[in-house]
Motif scaffolding. Sequence first.
Motif, PDB file in Angstrom:
ATOM      1  N   VAL A 159       0.861  -1.178   0.000  1.00 27.67           N
ATOM      2  CA  VAL A 159       0.000   0.000   0.000  1.00 27.67           C
ATOM      3  C   VAL A 159       0.897   1.227   0.000  1.00 27.67           C
ATOM      4  O   VAL A 159       1.756   1.367   0.868  1.00 27.67           O
ATOM      5  CB  VAL A 159      -0.923   0.021   1.235  1.00 27.67           C
ATOM      6  CG1 VAL A 159      -1.654   1.355   1.341  1.00 27.67           C
ATOM      7  CG2 VAL A 159      -1.918  -1.130   1.165  1.00 27.67           C
ATOM      8  N   THR A 160       0.702   2.083  -0.979  1.00 27.48           N
ATOM      9  CA  THR A 160       1.479   3.311  -1.081  1.00 27.48           C
ATOM     10  C   THR A 160       0.527   4.495  -1.143  1.00 27.48           C
ATOM     11  O   THR A 160      -0.363   4.530  -1.996  1.00 27.48           O
ATOM     12  CB  THR A 160       2.373   3.300  -2.324  1.00 27.48           C
ATOM     13  OG1 THR A 160       3.229   2.148  -2.287  1.00 27.48           O
ATOM     14  CG2 THR A 160       3.235   4.560  -2.386  1.00 27.48           C
ATOM     15  N   VAL A 161       0.709   5.428  -0.217  1.00 25.93           N
ATOM     16  CA  VAL A 161      -0.143   6.606  -0.153  1.00 25.93           C
ATOM     17  C   VAL A 161       0.713   7.823  -0.490  1.00 25.93           C
ATOM     18  O   VAL A 161       1.681   8.124   0.210  1.00 25.93           O
ATOM     19  CB  VAL A 161      -0.784   6.764   1.230  1.00 25.93           C
ATOM     20  CG1 VAL A 161      -1.750   7.949   1.236  1.00 25.93           C
ATOM     21  CG2 VAL A 161      -1.500   5.481   1.639  1.00 25.93           C
ATOM     22  N   SER A 162       0.350   8.493  -1.551  1.00 22.58           N
ATOM     23  CA  SER A 162       1.107   9.677  -1.979  1.00 22.58           C
ATOM     24  C   SER A 162       0.505  10.938  -1.369  1.00 22.58           C
ATOM     25  O   SER A 162      -0.706  11.034  -1.160  1.00 22.58           O
ATOM     26  CB  SER A 162       1.108   9.778  -3.495  1.00 22.58           C
ATOM     27  OG  SER A 162      -0.216   9.957  -3.975  1.00 22.58           O
ATOM     28  N   SER A 163       1.379  11.895  -1.115  1.00 20.83           N
ATOM     29  CA  SER A 163       0.910  13.152  -0.489  1.00 20.83           C
ATOM     30  C   SER A 163       0.497  14.179  -1.518  1.00 20.83           C
ATOM     31  O   SER A 163       0.702  14.009  -2.708  1.00 20.83           O
ATOM     32  CB  SER A 163       2.022  13.716   0.394  1.00 20.83           C
ATOM     33  OG  SER A 163       3.185  13.914  -0.374  1.00 20.83           O
TER      34      SER A 163
END
Length: 124
Positions: free
Chosen positions: A120-124
């Motif tokens: 899971v990758t959450v970008s800002s």
Amino acid sequence: QVQLVESGGGLVQAGGSLRLSCAASGLTFSRYALGWFRQAPGKEREFVAAISWSGSSIYNTDSVKGRCTISRDNAKNTVALQMNSLKPEDTAVYYCAARPGIIVTTEAYEYDTWGQGTQVTVSS
């Protein structure tokens, strides 16, 4: 052969949602407590959420309370983690884990079966 297979990870923007799923096989699913853990680069594996065999007891780590919901479907041998309002600090590999019995625990060493993980990758 006991097996857990996670799916549903991916790249999402901050504030978005993801639903992780874990399919189990080779075990009497309804007799297992289930948990979700995560591990970010350079950090130790940490507890996220856990659910008892019946679904009556649920635990969440403080950092995800109000944002993540764990659920299970004993008829389909699946456990899910619905994650909302995702933050960049939620970026990690998420693992599904199972332990036999009625006791729900937040300790990784108590679980004896693990999936391969989903990113899971959450970008800002």
